[in-house]
Design a protein around this motif. Structure first.
Motif, mmCIF file in Angstrom:
data_model
loop_
_atom_site.group_PDB
_atom_site.id
_atom_site.type_symbol
_atom_site.label_atom_id
_atom_site.label_comp_id
_atom_site.label_asym_id
_atom_site.label_seq_id
_atom_site.Cartn_x
_atom_site.Cartn_y
_atom_site.Cartn_z
ATOM 1 N N UNK A 1 -12.898 -5.215 -3.420
ATOM 2 C CA UNK A 1 -12.446 -3.835 -3.564
ATOM 3 C C UNK A 1 -10.926 -3.792 -3.418
ATOM 4 N N UNK A 2 -10.390 -2.571 -3.429
ATOM 5 C CA UNK A 2 -8.945 -2.390 -3.386
ATOM 6 C C UNK A 2 -8.667 -0.965 -2.946
ATOM 7 N N UNK A 3 -7.413 -0.658 -2.725
ATOM 8 C CA UNK A 3 -7.046 0.676 -2.264
ATOM 9 C C UNK A 3 -7.474 1.760 -3.246
ATOM 10 N N UNK B 1 -9.061 8.332 1.523
ATOM 11 C CA UNK B 1 -7.637 8.556 1.754
ATOM 12 C C UNK B 1 -7.211 9.978 1.417
ATOM 13 N N UNK B 2 -8.095 10.773 0.859
ATOM 14 C CA UNK B 2 -7.823 12.205 0.681
ATOM 15 C C UNK B 2 -8.399 13.021 1.840
ATOM 16 N N UNK C 1 -6.220 15.691 4.677
ATOM 17 C CA UNK C 1 -6.706 17.069 4.725
ATOM 18 C C UNK C 1 -6.980 17.516 6.153
ATOM 19 N N UNK C 2 -7.127 16.565 7.072
ATOM 20 C CA UNK C 2 -7.342 16.858 8.489
ATOM 21 C C UNK C 2 -6.074 16.635 9.310
ATOM 22 N N UNK C 3 -4.937 16.537 8.640
ATOM 23 C CA UNK C 3 -3.657 16.460 9.334
ATOM 24 C C UNK C 3 -3.213 15.075 9.722
ATOM 25 N N UNK C 4 -3.946 14.038 9.260
ATOM 26 C CA UNK C 4 -3.649 12.661 9.640
ATOM 27 C C UNK C 4 -2.991 11.941 8.465
ATOM 28 N N UNK C 5 -1.972 11.159 8.726
ATOM 29 C CA UNK C 5 -1.403 10.301 7.692
ATOM 30 C C UNK C 5 -2.331 9.117 7.460
ATOM 31 N N UNK C 6 -2.221 8.518 6.281
ATOM 32 C CA UNK C 6 -3.110 7.414 5.948
ATOM 33 C C UNK C 6 -2.322 6.354 5.190
ATOM 34 N N UNK C 7 -2.598 5.093 5.525
ATOM 35 C CA UNK C 7 -2.010 3.980 4.779
ATOM 36 C C UNK C 7 -3.140 3.244 4.093
ATOM 37 N N UNK C 8 -3.222 3.390 2.770
ATOM 38 C CA UNK C 8 -4.237 2.708 1.964
ATOM 39 C C UNK C 8 -3.644 1.409 1.464
ATOM 40 N N UNK D 1 0.815 -1.202 0.000
ATOM 41 C CA UNK D 1 0.000 0.000 0.000
ATOM 42 C C UNK D 1 0.848 1.250 0.000
ATOM 43 N N UNK D 2 0.163 2.381 0.169
ATOM 44 C CA UNK D 2 0.803 3.690 0.107
ATOM 45 C C UNK D 2 0.567 4.454 1.397
ATOM 46 N N UNK D 3 1.652 4.953 1.958
ATOM 47 C CA UNK D 3 1.583 5.841 3.115
ATOM 48 C C UNK D 3 1.565 7.272 2.597
ATOM 49 N N UNK D 4 0.513 7.998 2.924
ATOM 50 C CA UNK D 4 0.308 9.351 2.402
ATOM 51 C C UNK D 4 0.021 10.311 3.554
#
Length: 342
Positions: free
Chosen positions: A139-141, A148-149, A153-160, A119-122
């Motif tokens: 489904x998938x990332x 994941x957007x 936008x709220x300051x949190x990192x996300x791993x999809x 996955x992707x860390x964003x």
């Protein structure tokens, strides 16, 4: 019903989900209204994706190229929804297009791969917390780019992520009900001592299970997640997908038997938001209300007009879900959305 009529019915059934993925509604209508059969779905969607890849080649800026590549990733994922012979290839193309898009749009995004996940860390490099986004049965990332957007936008990192039997990993692995082991390895790889988790569709079961069994979970949410599955009552198309993703009929039955949160729900200590659509009725699937009732710190949001994955009702739940996860991870007081109940 002839083949064209069945294709039109299939396209109508997939419309909300496809628009939730983020494809253009007018492009979707143009593409699907002329289908001669469901067998044409995969080729038509992949052709739309290829069109966006060509636009990316000729784009006037890296920003435009990245946006076209995101559109291609979305269409390649939509191509997989008919489960045709090229579905694994389309999933791989979606994965590749997403990676190219993030390379242009978010140079700080980082690909992380380990045992049973990729996955992707964003998000912000100095983010105080990370949310792991878990996909579902087919489904998938690439399906949940809006989620994941909303979080970064709220300051949190996300791993999809894609896990076993999902997305980019579907061709070489099978689903596991014990998803806490997979997310545990993700958290270890990312060096997380606390994190949030959100799961969508079958991913809602996975996320709830992780929240019950991994003490590092500090906030959780589910969207259209099942509380329990009853194999005997599941529609044939759902059973067929389970058989395909689990590697056989016996494995699929055993997997379905494990999907039951009765014993796990009371163990979820983290704040939990459970989102259901009132129009989401699938035989053999018990929706999330019992989960919300049994988890000690749960809030239940039922959107009456929402369908499965609530692609027809994004404004009614997505901002609330993002606020719930970001707020609780930041240690803030989070207001329940209107119409929700604790």
């Amino acid at each position: 019903m002839d083949a064209a009529e069945f294709a039109a019915e299939f396209a109508a059934a997939q419309r909300s989900r496809a628009l939730g993925v983020g494809v253009d509604p007018h492009e979707y209508q143009r593409l699907t209204e002329g289908l001669g059969s469901v067998a044409d779905w995969e080729t038509a969607c992949a052709s739309a994706a290829q069109g966006h890849l060509e636009r990316a080649k000729n784009a006037g800026s890296s920003r435009s190229a990245g946006e076209y590549l995101l559109a291609a990733a979305r269409w390649f994922h939509v191509a997989t929804l008919a489960h045709g012979p090229g579905a694994h290839r389309a999933a791989a193309e979606a994965d590749r297009a997403l990676g190219r898009a993030l390379g242009l749009l978010e140079p700080g995004a980082r690909r992380v791969t380990g045992e049973g996940f990729t996955g992707w860390l964003r998000g912000p490099a100095d983010a105080p917390a990370t949310v792991i986004v878990v996909p579902g049965l087919d489904s998938a990332k690439e399906e949940f780019l809006d989620v994941t957007s909303a979080l970064p936008a709220r300051g949190v990192a996300v791993f999809a992520m894609d896990g076993p039997g999902q997305g980019a990993l579907a061709a070489g692995s099978t689903l596991t009900a014990r998803y806490e082991q997979v997310v545990g390895r993700v958290a270890d790889a990312l060096g997380l001592d606390r994190f949030g988790v959100v799961g969508l569709s079958l991913g809602g079961y996975f996320a709830a299970r992780v929240a019950a069994l991994d003490a590092r979970v500090a906030a959780a949410a589910t969207v259209s997640g099942p509380f329990r599955l009853d194999w005997a009552d599941l529609p044939d198309p759902v059973r067929d997908i389970l058989v395909r993703r689990c590697g056989g009929a016996d494995a699929a039955r055993a997997f379905a038997a494990e999907v039951d949160l009765t014993a796990l729900a009371p163990r979820i200590a983290a704040p939990l938001l459970v989102v259901d659509g009132g129009q989401d009725v699938i035989p053999g699937v018990v929706n999330g209300e019992p989960l919300a009732r049994s988890a000690p710190h749960a809030t239940y949001l039922n959107v009456p007009h929402g369908d499965h994955l609530l692609g027809n009702a994004r404004p009614d739940w997505l901002p609330h879900l993002a606020d719930h996860l970001a707020g609780h991870l930041a240690g803030e007081s989070v207001q329940s959305p209107a119409g929700a109940r604790a």
